[in-house]
Write a protein that holds these residues in place. Sequence first.
Motif, PDB file in Angstrom:
ATOM      1  N   TYR A  52     117.251  46.023 -50.657  1.00 43.16           N
ATOM      2  CA  TYR A  52     117.589  44.961 -51.613  1.00 43.16           C
ATOM      3  C   TYR A  52     118.294  43.825 -50.903  1.00 43.16           C
ATOM      4  CZ  TYR A  52     116.352  48.048 -55.444  1.00 43.16           C
ATOM      5  OH  TYR A  52     115.660  48.841 -56.307  1.00 43.16           O
ATOM      6  N   ARG A  62     115.657  40.763 -57.887  1.00 45.21           N
ATOM      7  CA  ARG A  62     116.451  41.922 -58.309  1.00 45.21           C
ATOM      8  C   ARG A  62     117.485  42.245 -57.230  1.00 45.21           C
ATOM      9  NH1 ARG A  62     113.136  46.623 -60.882  1.00 45.21           N
ATOM     10  NH2 ARG A  62     113.296  45.166 -62.633  1.00 45.21           N
ATOM     11  N   LYS A  64     120.757  44.714 -55.872  1.00 46.63           N
ATOM     12  CA  LYS A  64     121.409  46.028 -55.957  1.00 46.63           C
ATOM     13  C   LYS A  64     122.503  46.069 -54.904  1.00 46.63           C
ATOM     14  CE  LYS A  64     120.713  51.014 -55.895  1.00 46.63           C
ATOM     15  NZ  LYS A  64     119.754  52.134 -55.699  1.00 46.63           N
ATOM     16  N   MET A  96     123.253  46.784 -60.405  1.00 46.23           N
ATOM     17  CA  MET A  96     121.906  46.198 -60.330  1.00 46.23           C
ATOM     18  C   MET A  96     121.748  45.109 -61.381  1.00 46.23           C
ATOM     19  SD  MET A  96     119.240  49.314 -59.598  1.00 46.23           S
ATOM     20  CE  MET A  96     117.888  48.182 -59.276  1.00 46.23           C
TER      21      MET A  96
END
Lengths: 397, 397
Positions: A52, A62, A64, A96
Amino acid sequence: MRTALIAGFALTIAASSAPAQPASNPATPAPPAPAVTEDFKPSSLNQPGQAYPQVNSQGYVRFKVNAPDAKAVRATLGLGGRGGTVLTKQADGSWMGTSEGPLDEGFHYYHLNVDGGTFNDPGAQNFYGSIRWESGIEVPAHDADFYAVKDVPHGNVSQILFPSPSTGTHRRAFVYTPPGYDANLKQRYPVLYLQHGWGEDETAWSNQGHANLIMDNLIAAGKTRPFIIVMTYGMTNDARPGTLPSFDVKPFQTVLVNELIPYVDTHFRTLSDQKHRALAGLSMGGFETKAIAPANLDTFSHIGLFSGGSFSLDDVNKTPGFKDKVKLVFVSFGSRELEGGRARAPAGTPRPDPRVESDALKKAGYPSVFYVSQDTAHEFLSWRRSLREFAPLLFRE
Amino acid sequence: MRTALIAGFALTIAASSAPAQPASNPATPAPPAPAVTEDFKPSSLNQPGQAYPQVNSQGYVRFKVNAPDAKAVRATLGLGGRGGTVLTKQADGSWMGTSEGPLDEGFHYYHLNVDGGTFNDPGAQNFYGSIRWESGIEVPAHDADFYAVKDVPHGNVSQILFPSPSTGTHRRAFVYTPPGYDANLKQRYPVLYLQHGWGEDETAWSNQGHANLIMDNLIAAGKTRPFIIVMTYGMTNDARPGTLPSFDVKPFQTVLVNELIPYVDTHFRTLSDQKHRALAGLSMGGFETKAIAPANLDTFSHIGLFSGGSFSLDDVNKTPGFKDKVKLVFVSFGSRELEGGRARAPAGTPRPDPRVESDALKKAGYPSVFYVSQDTAHEFLSWRRSLREFAPLLFRE
């Protein structure tokens, strides 16, 4: 003349007040929310082995982040005006979150807010912007091929340290030399001096901009004449928004014109006459270019402003020698800057339309070129594309 | 022969299990605690304009991090075995802490632990180590002059991208060319291939090591012959401690010997014979050197192991051609590694004494040099000094 230019330079900055790193503003507010496609992949700019941050095929991002005892974690990237993407705590102690909408294609700066503090995302590589090393993420662009690492001959990017008596130190610059530079020892090359934006430094055009790869690919395709690019620090760190109107370009002009250029002409095989030397910059580097190039027309012949203002007919008419000595005036913007730009100008502040100004120059017989990067904002994909368009127009004989 | 060397390589790593970035262990536990002198100054490696972290004249380090809502903040630098420096919350929402004792002079990696998560210090610049971009801090060394930016001619550090068929990509390396390289177009230069340690990459020797400045200063003082240094990635990221014994040096050997060296010899003005080519490395780069150089004695003549093992008389006696072809075997360590090193070896594991081994080579007529960096550990000041000592011994004719 000099005073007028610097005053104009300061005014333009004050009117736009656009640093190189605004929050990324996707164009479309999207009610109802579209379905998010679950094909997220690690960003190409992640640190080795890091899963990530991720990006999906729609441009959603996204995040994390592991911080099991934190109270609140946020990433400063997402839909504008909502403070970025709020991350929520997972059962495993990580946090997240997915951006509320797709981001523009290309490179974006961001950082994390962890319990009220500013930290970088430990998954992402760092890029100097906003007067700090920021996290960076890349949303794959449909036209990313022009700055991809391809199986073509590659030029080098050399770090040089040049003496600067005016600042009492040795300063750093990076010099792109095209493929073949080391083999063709009798060949000499034109030079483009290429400046970063506010809060960035001499690393930006290589790291974020991929200037070297853009040139390698253009040269391999026969689309541009091989030339040297020199990138140094524009001394813009102290130009905080509140002090921008009083930013003095002269110390940097001295370093550039009196110190760096002579060093480069001595240590690299340059064509050192005016007609083979260009100056361009992005954002505040464009404003510096607009101030320095017209005041030094025996030094520079080709001028590029990337999201960094434009020249009015009045600007050039009152600059002695402009008509004879300037071989190119290139002005570019991201399309989103043109859509939203006027809204950012303080009430009552005149903000010239750069397309209108560039058209007026062209009609008056100046070598004026205007370029718009589609669907990009005040960010690096606009400037990568600007360099791609600008380079082939340079040093034509 | 190849098998024996690689087995020895793996064994040595397993025995020392010393990555390039251990916690910094100052030598002296200090009861009662000495008075801390209040002359703290920002570290020379801070990001522009950042006041913290700071270092005082005794080598104590003081951290200050803003995170008003955090529960606990710690910096992984301080007295060994105590988990680093615990920061305490201040009235203004920041967290501050001072190391419990002075740190060794030189460069140290560290990071923050904020509420259980790993983050970099937003005040410090980042350096690649431990398979991540870490924060870095510099405790001024009494002998720092040898890697200072001085008013001397400076060489360049060029980023090159070279084709690597064996890994299916173009790989990055940095190439130091000495002052005068661009002027003396008929001169050719010897080459040192210089490797980083475990978890680092091709940026380490320039960023953390100041290899270019060390060379500039040595050359200006007439202490070394000018030569080229090539630094590339040793493919060590995947060598996690648990997998070190099975780390296979062959893929990197192929990149180095079959791909990088021919590219450098084609694109730089090198002296491309064996007697003008050296291989050296720090820590795991030393182990790679110990494996690759003896197996390629038609390629390399000068060998350097910096905190990366040593050669036994048996090693060299059983290597065909070693006596005739090797012109220098340089082995170095930080003094703290020699003090504490044996304690780290697993019980029952034989750990050769590198000084004894190097002396045995010398007595047997090999060109063996042993160097100890005083009061430094398995850290970069040991390796900066090792390069300073190693360079003048290279390519003497």
